[in-house]
Design an enzyme around this catalytic site. Structure first.
Site, PDB file in Angstrom:
ATOM      1  N   GLU A 183       0.673  -1.252  -0.166  1.00 13.84           N
ATOM      2  CA  GLU A 183       0.073  -0.412   0.287  1.00 13.84           C
ATOM      3  C   GLU A 183       0.962   1.408   0.557  1.00 13.84           C
ATOM      4  O   GLU A 183       1.365   1.289   0.579  1.00 13.84           O
ATOM      5  CB  GLU A 183      -0.935  -0.280   0.931  1.00 13.84           C
ATOM      6  N   CYS A 230      -2.215   8.998   3.085  1.00 13.17           N
ATOM      7  CA  CYS A 230      -2.093   7.952   1.974  1.00 13.17           C
ATOM      8  C   CYS A 230      -3.189   8.861   0.823  1.00 13.17           C
ATOM      9  O   CYS A 230      -2.959   8.680  -0.510  1.00 13.17           O
ATOM     10  CB  CYS A 230      -1.958   6.648   1.749  1.00 13.17           C
TER      11      CYS A 230
HETATM   12  P1  NAD Z   1       8.692   4.910   4.066  1.00  9.28           P
HETATM   13  O1  NAD Z   1       8.846   3.820   2.927  1.00  9.28           O
HETATM   14  O2  NAD Z   1      10.110   5.208   4.101  1.00  9.28           O
HETATM   15  O3  NAD Z   1       8.764   3.627   5.347  1.00  9.28           O
HETATM   16  C1  NAD Z   1       7.742   3.433   5.175  1.00  9.28           C
HETATM   17  C2  NAD Z   1       7.868   1.429   6.142  1.00  9.28           C
HETATM   18  O4  NAD Z   1       9.034   1.184   5.495  1.00  9.28           O
HETATM   19  C3  NAD Z   1       8.817   2.441   7.605  1.00  9.28           C
HETATM   20  O5  NAD Z   1       8.323   1.377   8.916  1.00  9.28           O
HETATM   21  C4  NAD Z   1      10.221   2.005   7.551  1.00  9.28           C
HETATM   22  O6  NAD Z   1      11.206   1.561   8.497  1.00  9.28           O
HETATM   23  C5  NAD Z   1      10.429   0.741   6.399  1.00  9.28           C
HETATM   24  N1  NAD Z   1      11.565   0.677   5.884  1.00  9.28           N
HETATM   25  C6  NAD Z   1      12.365   1.719   5.143  1.00  9.28           C
HETATM   26  N2  NAD Z   1      13.149   1.040   4.722  1.00  9.28           N
HETATM   27  C7  NAD Z   1      12.849   0.530   4.490  1.00  9.28           C
HETATM   28  C8  NAD Z   1      13.879  -1.391   4.025  1.00  9.28           C
HETATM   29  N3  NAD Z   1      14.942  -0.866   3.096  1.00  9.28           N
HETATM   30  N4  NAD Z   1      12.908  -2.338   3.758  1.00  9.28           N
HETATM   31  C9  NAD Z   1      11.813  -2.645   4.315  1.00  9.28           C
HETATM   32  N5  NAD Z   1      11.185  -2.116   4.903  1.00  9.28           N
HETATM   33  C10 NAD Z   1      11.896  -0.501   5.496  1.00  9.28           C
HETATM   34  O7  NAD Z   1       7.844   5.493   4.633  1.00  9.28           O
HETATM   35  P2  NAD Z   1       7.161   6.889   4.539  1.00  9.28           P
HETATM   36  O8  NAD Z   1       7.963   8.079   3.845  1.00  9.28           O
HETATM   37  O9  NAD Z   1       7.840   7.268   6.113  1.00  9.28           O
HETATM   38  O10 NAD Z   1       6.320   7.020   5.017  1.00  9.28           O
HETATM   39  C11 NAD Z   1       5.412   7.314   3.940  1.00  9.28           C
HETATM   40  C12 NAD Z   1       4.559   7.013   2.633  1.00  9.28           C
HETATM   41  O11 NAD Z   1       3.817   6.096   3.604  1.00  9.28           O
HETATM   42  C13 NAD Z   1       3.752   7.787   1.682  1.00  9.28           C
HETATM   43  O12 NAD Z   1       4.173   7.889   0.680  1.00  9.28           O
HETATM   44  C14 NAD Z   1       2.332   7.596   1.841  1.00  9.28           C
HETATM   45  O13 NAD Z   1       1.670   8.052   1.070  1.00  9.28           O
HETATM   46  C15 NAD Z   1       2.329   6.016   1.746  1.00  9.28           C
HETATM   47  N6  NAD Z   1       1.684   5.636   3.169  1.00  9.28           N
HETATM   48  C16 NAD Z   1       1.129   4.893   2.218  1.00  9.28           C
HETATM   49  C17 NAD Z   1      -0.547   4.297   2.662  1.00  9.28           C
HETATM   50  C18 NAD Z   1      -1.811   2.855   1.878  1.00  9.28           C
HETATM   51  O14 NAD Z   1      -2.599   2.355   2.829  1.00  9.28           O
HETATM   52  N7  NAD Z   1      -2.014   3.110   0.261  1.00  9.28           N
HETATM   53  C19 NAD Z   1      -0.590   4.224   4.217  1.00  9.28           C
HETATM   54  C20 NAD Z   1       0.082   5.200   4.631  1.00  9.28           C
HETATM   55  C21 NAD Z   1       1.015   5.703   3.740  1.00  9.28           C
END
Ligand code: NAD
Length: 529
Positions: free
Chosen positions: A267, A301
């Site tokens: 997501e 999001c």
């Molecule tokens: P991010 O991708 O940086 O982090 C999200 C999660 O992934 C965190 O727990 C982080 O620690 C983990 N992560 C980071 N690097 C990783 C790796 N290499 N391998 C595995 N896990 C890793 O996201 P963010 O920027 O902190 O969050 C915001 C983003 O999330 C926005 O783009 C938003 O649109 C999206 N989002 C989407 C939804 C949805 O339902 N579509 C919901 C909420 C947020």
């Protein structure tokens, strides 16, 4: 825009809004699977001060968490879906019973307003209640048409995958941590959850409520630490990955899953459009657009970052929209009377400020906001409305994930639809119009959810229907049937009775006779299907 007194002064500020006992942060911290001495400081965006510390997990802790969840999963999977659902019914009620403490913690950790935090409480409770009701039926073995009617009895059976890795973000730190874990658990899996390192306490509170509702101790494990370090060992050790976060990280996660041939649901991000048509109720549209653009300070999001308005009502809509923005009550605090909280971190503030500065440098006009408000909270940014954002501005295609929205007039519906679809993302959209026309417009939009005459919550809260992204916004779905069955492996069990399906070997002419007999039977089956 009215500013209220900054939050933060005075003793006892970490007590609940209702004056209840202080939040049990130390008790929550011990739920993390971690053996080393390292700890992470968790700061509240309200004033940047340290809220508490949690143990920091390492790669070995991830392996241990997966081992424990796998061991506990065997007995859990042996329980009937109905017995597993009882735990989730209790959890759904418990979340509501503890509403105020959950709200306090979500707010303190994420900086959002109380109303925005309430969405998380309601979503977590409703998701659990929905799946607790639906799961026993959805998981029941299903009779399917057999190869040959009567002769073949065919059953489709659902089994848990084993251990599901849930990697969740900081923006909805409570519900996005637990609401995917709930169907994964209901399906009979163990779960290893890795919340974002900025917001582990809200996730841990969800886990403690699940345990209080009767979830076996080891079944749901939590590891806390940088995603870049813990992500790979989680992916390498689990049987399904449920990822919520940015598109960039989602690609990394999905490609690692691909090499293991392990399923992933992702997501991801969005750049969601809102369309106002000439026949819309403009007052409702203006209020809805404010909610869509500025809920959780735009860190949502499915929030809206682009508004397209039919030319004939553009001016009238804009006046109403800017008037509602001007009335918003800004600030941080645990009271109910604030409309928008703060960004979560200095990094978010920098990202949003840079995108707005770039757009303005290229010719965009600031109609409202457009500046940080350190007097309200260290990383606060005002609700910002931009016009004339040029095509070459980074903001046009990049997700800001902050309180920034552009408004643009369009000649007609066709132009609105074309612009709405001109995005690499396809997560969510909102359409404002009258009568039943909205559904027809919605079908033309390349997104996973469309809200007609609503900002974003109508589709999100329709838990029986799937939710997810097209294009770069993700793969797989949460909610609906898919949101549960993706955590299962299907198995087809076909029992042949009375007559074999193929002729015996070693009998001259049997194969020819079989072909001659079977062909009309197949024709008949096709006709009566
Ligand atoms: P991010 O991708 O940086 O982090 C999200 C999660 O992934 C965190 O727990 C982080 O620690 C983990 N992560 C980071 N690097 C990783 C790796 N290499 N391998 C595995 N896990 C890793 O996201 P963010 O920027 O902190 O969050 C915001 C983003 O999330 C926005 O783009 C938003 O649109 C999206 N989002 C989407 C939804 C949805 O339902 N579509 C919901 C909420 C947020």
């Amino acid at each position: 825009m009215r500013a209220t007194r900054p939050w933060g002064a005075g003793p006892g500020r970490r007590r609940t809004a209702t004056g209840g006992p202080a939040l049990p942060l130390a008790e929550l911290a011990v739920l993390v699977t971690a053996t080393g001495a390292g700890r992470l400081e968790i700061r509240t965006p309200f004033d940047g001060s340290v809220l508490g510390t949690v143990p920091r997990s390492d790669i070995d802790d991830v392996a241990e968490a997966i081992r424990r969840a796998r061991a506990a999963q065997v007995a859990w999977a042996a329980r009937s879906p109905r017995s597993r659902a009882e735990v989730m019914h209790r959890f759904a009620r418990l979340v509501l019973d503890r509403r105020d403490s959950v709200l306090d913690l979500i707010q303190l950790e994420s900086g959002k307003s109380r109303l925005d935090a309430l969405e998380e409480v309601l979503d977590a409770s409703r998701t659990a209640a929905h799946y607790a009701h639906a799961a026993p039926d959805l998981l029941r073995p299903q009779r399917r048409a057999g190869a040959v009617p009567v002769l073949t009895r065919t059953l489709e059976v659902r089994s848990p995958k084993g251990v599901v890795g849930v990697i969740s973000p900081w923006n909805y730190p409570f519900t996005l941590a637990v609401s995917d874990a709930v169907p994964a658990l209901l399906a009979g899996n163990g779960v290893v959850l890795k919340p974002d390192s900025r917001t582990p306490f809200a996730a841990l509170l969800g886990v403690s409520l699940l345990r209080a509702a009767g979830l076996p101790g080891d079944l749901l494990q939590v590891v806390v630490g940088p995603g870049a370090e813990l992500g790979a060992p989680i992916i390498d050790g689990v049987d399904h990955v449920m990822f919520t976060g940015s598109t960039a990280t989602g690609r990394l996660v999905a490609s690692r899953c691909a090499t293991r041939l392990v399923d992933v649901s992702a997501e991801l991000g969005g750049k969601n459009p809102l369309i106002v048509l000439a026949d819309a109720d403009l007052r409702s549209a203006a209020i809805g657009a404010v909610r869509a653009a500025f809920a959780s300070a735009g860190q949502l999001c499915i929030g809206v970052e682009r508004i397209y308005v039919e030319q004939s009502v553009h001016r009238a809509f804009l006046e109403r929209f800017l008037a509602v923005v001007a009335r918003m009550r800004l600030g941080v605090g645990l009271a109910w009377d604030l409309d928008m909280g703060t960004l979560v971190s200095a990094r978010q503030l920098e990202r949003v400020s840079d995108l707005v500065a770039d757009a303005v440098a290229r010719g965009a006009t600031v109609l409202a906001g457009g500046r940080p408000r350190p007097d309200l909270a260290p990383w606060y940014y005002e609700p910002t409305v931009l016009a004339d954002v040029p095509d070459d501005a980074r903001l046009t295609r990049t997700e800001a994930f902050g309180p920034v929205v552009s408004v643009q007039p369009v000649a007609d519906l066709d132009e609105a639809v074309a612009l709405a679809n001109a995005s690499d993302y396809g997560l969510s959209a909102s359409v404002w119009t009258s009568g039943r026309r909205g559904e027809a417009v919605a079908r033309r939009l390349e997104v996973g959810t469309v809200n007609v005459n609503e900002a974003y919550a109508a589709a999100w809260a329709s838990h029986a229907a799937p939710m997810g992204g097209w294009k770069d916004s993700g793969m797989g779905r949460r909610h609906g049937v898919e949101g549960l069955l993706k955590f299962t492996e299907s198995r087809t069990i076909a029992t042949q009775r009375l007559l074999p399906l193929e002729p015996p070997p070693g009998r001259p002419g049997a194969a020819r006779a079989f072909a001659a007999g079977m062909t009309p039977v197949i024709r008949l089956l096709d006709r009566f299907r």
